[in-house]
Scaffold this motif. Sequence first.
Motif, PDB file in Angstrom:
ATOM      1  N   PHE A  66      -3.569 -20.218   1.375  1.00 11.96           N
ATOM      2  CA  PHE A  66      -2.382 -19.488   0.937  1.00 11.96           C
ATOM      3  C   PHE A  66      -2.695 -18.006   1.041  1.00 11.96           C
ATOM      4  CE2 PHE A  66       0.218 -17.534  -2.424  1.00 11.96           C
ATOM      5  CZ  PHE A  66       1.425 -18.196  -2.344  1.00 11.96           C
ATOM      6  N   PHE A  67      -1.751 -17.224   1.623  1.00 16.97           N
ATOM      7  CA  PHE A  67      -1.937 -15.788   1.799  1.00 16.97           C
ATOM      8  C   PHE A  67      -0.591 -15.117   1.623  1.00 16.97           C
ATOM      9  CE2 PHE A  67      -2.303 -11.771   3.896  1.00 16.97           C
ATOM     10  CZ  PHE A  67      -3.640 -11.426   4.030  1.00 16.97           C
ATOM     11  N   ASP A  68      -0.434 -14.346   0.555  1.00 14.62           N
ATOM     12  CA  ASP A  68       0.777 -13.585   0.290  1.00 14.62           C
ATOM     13  C   ASP A  68       0.453 -12.103   0.259  1.00 14.62           C
ATOM     14  OD1 ASP A  68       2.604 -15.634   0.114  1.00 14.62           O
ATOM     15  OD2 ASP A  68       3.022 -15.394  -2.022  1.00 14.62           O
ATOM     16  N   HIS A  69       1.293 -11.302   0.912  1.00 12.76           N
ATOM     17  CA  HIS A  69       1.190  -9.846   0.895  1.00 12.76           C
ATOM     18  C   HIS A  69       2.448  -9.310   0.225  1.00 12.76           C
ATOM     19  CE1 HIS A  69       1.145  -5.853   3.426  1.00 12.76           C
ATOM     20  NE2 HIS A  69       0.830  -5.646   2.163  1.00 12.76           N
ATOM     21  N   PHE A  70       2.289  -8.592  -0.888  1.00  9.52           N
ATOM     22  CA  PHE A  70       3.445  -8.050  -1.594  1.00  9.52           C
ATOM     23  C   PHE A  70       3.398  -6.521  -1.617  1.00  9.52           C
ATOM     24  CE2 PHE A  70       0.214  -9.243  -4.678  1.00  9.52           C
ATOM     25  CZ  PHE A  70       0.052  -8.093  -5.442  1.00  9.52           C
ATOM     26  N   LEU A  77       1.840 -15.576   4.950  1.00  9.33           N
ATOM     27  CA  LEU A  77       1.207 -15.862   6.235  1.00  9.33           C
ATOM     28  C   LEU A  77       0.604 -17.258   6.273  1.00  9.33           C
ATOM     29  CD1 LEU A  77       1.242 -13.557   8.378  1.00  9.33           C
ATOM     30  CD2 LEU A  77       1.350 -12.639   6.055  1.00  9.33           C
ATOM     31  N   LEU A  78       0.064 -17.717   5.153  1.00 11.48           N
ATOM     32  CA  LEU A  78      -0.487 -19.072   5.034  1.00 11.48           C
ATOM     33  C   LEU A  78       0.130 -19.744   3.814  1.00 11.48           C
ATOM     34  CD1 LEU A  78      -4.342 -18.499   5.572  1.00 11.48           C
ATOM     35  CD2 LEU A  78      -2.740 -19.469   7.231  1.00 11.48           C
ATOM     36  N   PRO A  79       0.420 -21.050   3.919  1.00  8.85           N
ATOM     37  CA  PRO A  79       0.251 -21.900   5.096  1.00  8.85           C
ATOM     38  C   PRO A  79       1.351 -21.658   6.132  1.00  8.85           C
ATOM     39  CG  PRO A  79       1.227 -23.161   3.313  1.00  8.85           C
ATOM     40  CD  PRO A  79       0.921 -21.803   2.753  1.00  8.85           C
ATOM     41  N   ALA A  80       1.005 -21.862   7.397  1.00  8.49           N
ATOM     42  CA  ALA A  80       1.956 -21.762   8.498  1.00  8.49           C
ATOM     43  C   ALA A  80       1.952 -23.073   9.265  1.00  8.49           C
ATOM     44  CB  ALA A  80       1.576 -20.607   9.428  1.00  8.49           C
ATOM     45  N   TYR A  91      -5.994  -9.561   9.323  1.00  6.59           N
ATOM     46  CA  TYR A  91      -4.608  -9.274   8.963  1.00  6.59           C
ATOM     47  C   TYR A  91      -4.382  -7.765   8.956  1.00  6.59           C
ATOM     48  CZ  TYR A  91      -0.279  -8.899   6.291  1.00  6.59           C
ATOM     49  OH  TYR A  91       0.997  -8.590   5.899  1.00  6.59           O
ATOM     50  N   ALA A  92      -3.341  -7.312   9.658  1.00  8.37           N
ATOM     51  CA  ALA A  92      -2.989  -5.895   9.743  1.00  8.37           C
ATOM     52  C   ALA A  92      -2.092  -5.536   8.567  1.00  8.37           C
ATOM     53  CB  ALA A  92      -2.283  -5.611  11.069  1.00  8.37           C
ATOM     54  N   VAL A  93      -2.636  -4.765   7.612  1.00 10.32           N
ATOM     55  CA  VAL A  93      -1.921  -4.486   6.369  1.00 10.32           C
ATOM     56  C   VAL A  93      -0.830  -3.441   6.548  1.00 10.32           C
ATOM     57  CG1 VAL A  93      -2.178  -3.595   4.006  1.00 10.32           C
ATOM     58  CG2 VAL A  93      -3.906  -5.151   4.950  1.00 10.32           C
ATOM     59  N   ASP A  94      -1.154  -2.311   7.218  1.00  9.01           N
ATOM     60  CA  ASP A  94      -0.205  -1.192   7.188  1.00  9.01           C
ATOM     61  C   ASP A  94       0.043  -0.517   8.537  1.00  9.01           C
ATOM     62  OD1 ASP A  94      -2.629   0.069   7.501  1.00  9.01           O
ATOM     63  OD2 ASP A  94      -2.547   1.205   5.623  1.00  9.01           O
ATOM     64  N   ALA A  95      -0.520  -1.030   9.615  1.00 12.44           N
ATOM     65  CA  ALA A  95      -0.279  -0.443  10.936  1.00 12.44           C
ATOM     66  C   ALA A  95      -0.684  -1.451  12.004  1.00 12.44           C
ATOM     67  CB  ALA A  95      -1.058   0.865  11.109  1.00 12.44           C
ATOM     68  N   HIS A 119       1.525  -6.458   9.705  1.00  8.84           N
ATOM     69  CA  HIS A 119       1.935  -7.652   8.949  1.00  8.84           C
ATOM     70  C   HIS A 119       1.780  -8.935   9.758  1.00  8.84           C
ATOM     71  CE1 HIS A 119       4.743  -4.685   6.642  1.00  8.84           C
ATOM     72  NE2 HIS A 119       3.476  -4.572   6.258  1.00  8.84           N
ATOM     73  N   THR A 120       0.896  -8.901  10.743  1.00 14.62           N
ATOM     74  CA  THR A 120       0.585 -10.086  11.540  1.00 14.62           C
ATOM     75  C   THR A 120      -0.864 -10.485  11.299  1.00 14.62           C
ATOM     76  OG1 THR A 120       2.179  -9.446  13.237  1.00 14.62           O
ATOM     77  CG2 THR A 120       0.475 -11.012  13.891  1.00 14.62           C
ATOM     78  N   MET A 121      -1.122 -11.785  11.282  1.00 15.14           N
ATOM     79  CA  MET A 121      -2.483 -12.304  11.138  1.00 15.14           C
ATOM     80  C   MET A 121      -2.959 -12.843  12.477  1.00 15.14           C
ATOM     81  SD  MET A 121      -3.985 -15.245   8.537  1.00 15.14           S
ATOM     82  CE  MET A 121      -3.800 -14.201   7.090  1.00 15.14           C
TER      83      MET A 121
END
Length: 307
Positions: free
Chosen positions: A41-45, A27-30, A203-207, A219-221
Motif C-alpha cells: 500500500f502506498f498513498d501520497h497526500f 500507487l499501490l496496490p495496482a 517514486y517521483a514526489v514533486d517533479a 507522481h509516477t512510480m
Amino acid sequence: MTDNAPETRLLKPHDKDLGGGFQVRRLLPAAQQRSVGPFVFFDHFGPATEQPGSEHDVRPHPHIGLSTVTYLFKGAMMHRDSLGSVQEILPGAINWMTAGRGIVHSERKPERLKADTYVNHGLQLWAALPQAHEEIEPSFEHTPADAIPELVEQGAAVRVLVGEAFGARSPVKTHSQTVYLDIALPAGGRFELPPLAPELAVYAVDADLAVNGEPVAVHTMAVLPNGQGGVLTADAAVRLVVIGGEPLDGPRYITWNFVSSRRERILEAGADWAAQRMGHVPGETEFIPLPGKPFGVREPDTGTTPV
C-alpha cells in the motif's frame, strides 16, 4: 536495452477521497503491481492546506497483519492507538505501527494547530508482515527525524528512513528486509541506484525524472526489474523516494484495513471490528464502522483481493 531485457514498469496514481475532501494519490496496490518488497500500500497526500475548522481527522479504525509507515514532508498529525500510544508525527520522523493480531488507531489534527493554517504533505505505506509474524503482539515505534541517518551520495542528499544503504543503517526495526529512502536529486543530477534489494521502485514526489533514460512523470512510480538498480537523472531538482525489499512469502489478501495470507482471517477481523472486540483508543468514542454489506463487497482494489 535489448528486446529481451526486462522493462521498468510505470504506475500512475489513482485519486482517492478519504472523506471530507481529503484527497490522496494511491500507487499501490495496482492491477499490474500488487506489491514491491513488503509494501502492499502506498498513498501520497498533499501538499494540502489545512485551515482552521477543516476536519480531515481519521477516526479510530483497526488493522491486522501489517505495519503502517507514516512519513511527513511538511505538517503534523497526532497518532493515538489502543496500546495507549500518543505521538505527534512531525516531518522527517518515521512512525512504524505494527498491527500484528490487531490494533486500533486514529490520526487527527494536533490540538495546538486547531486555529492555525498550515500545509500537510507526506506518505503512508503499509508493509505486510511475514506469515510467521502476522499474529504477533501489536506495537508502535517512533523514530525522530534527528535519529534518521543522512548523507550526501553522488551529489544527492539521502535519508535512510528504513533499512540499509550506502554504508548507513536506519534504527527502524522491521520483520523482513525493507528499503525506504528519501532522496533530493539536484537539477542536472545523476544518481546510480544499486540493487539494494530484490525488489525496488522509485517514486517521483514533486517533479519529473528519468530512470535509465525513460521519462518518469511526477507522481509516477517506476518499478525496476527484479534484482536491478537504475540510473536516475533529472533536469530540475526533484525529491524522490525509493521503496523495496525482499518479496512477500506468499500471496496476501487485502480488505479495507486488513491484510492477511488467509482469507478467513480477514473475515474474522471484520466480525471482530463489527462487534467492537478489537480494542479502543483511550479517550475516544468515535470509530469508523465496518464497510460493506456483506463485508468484502467493495471497489475492486479494496475488496478481498490476493496481492
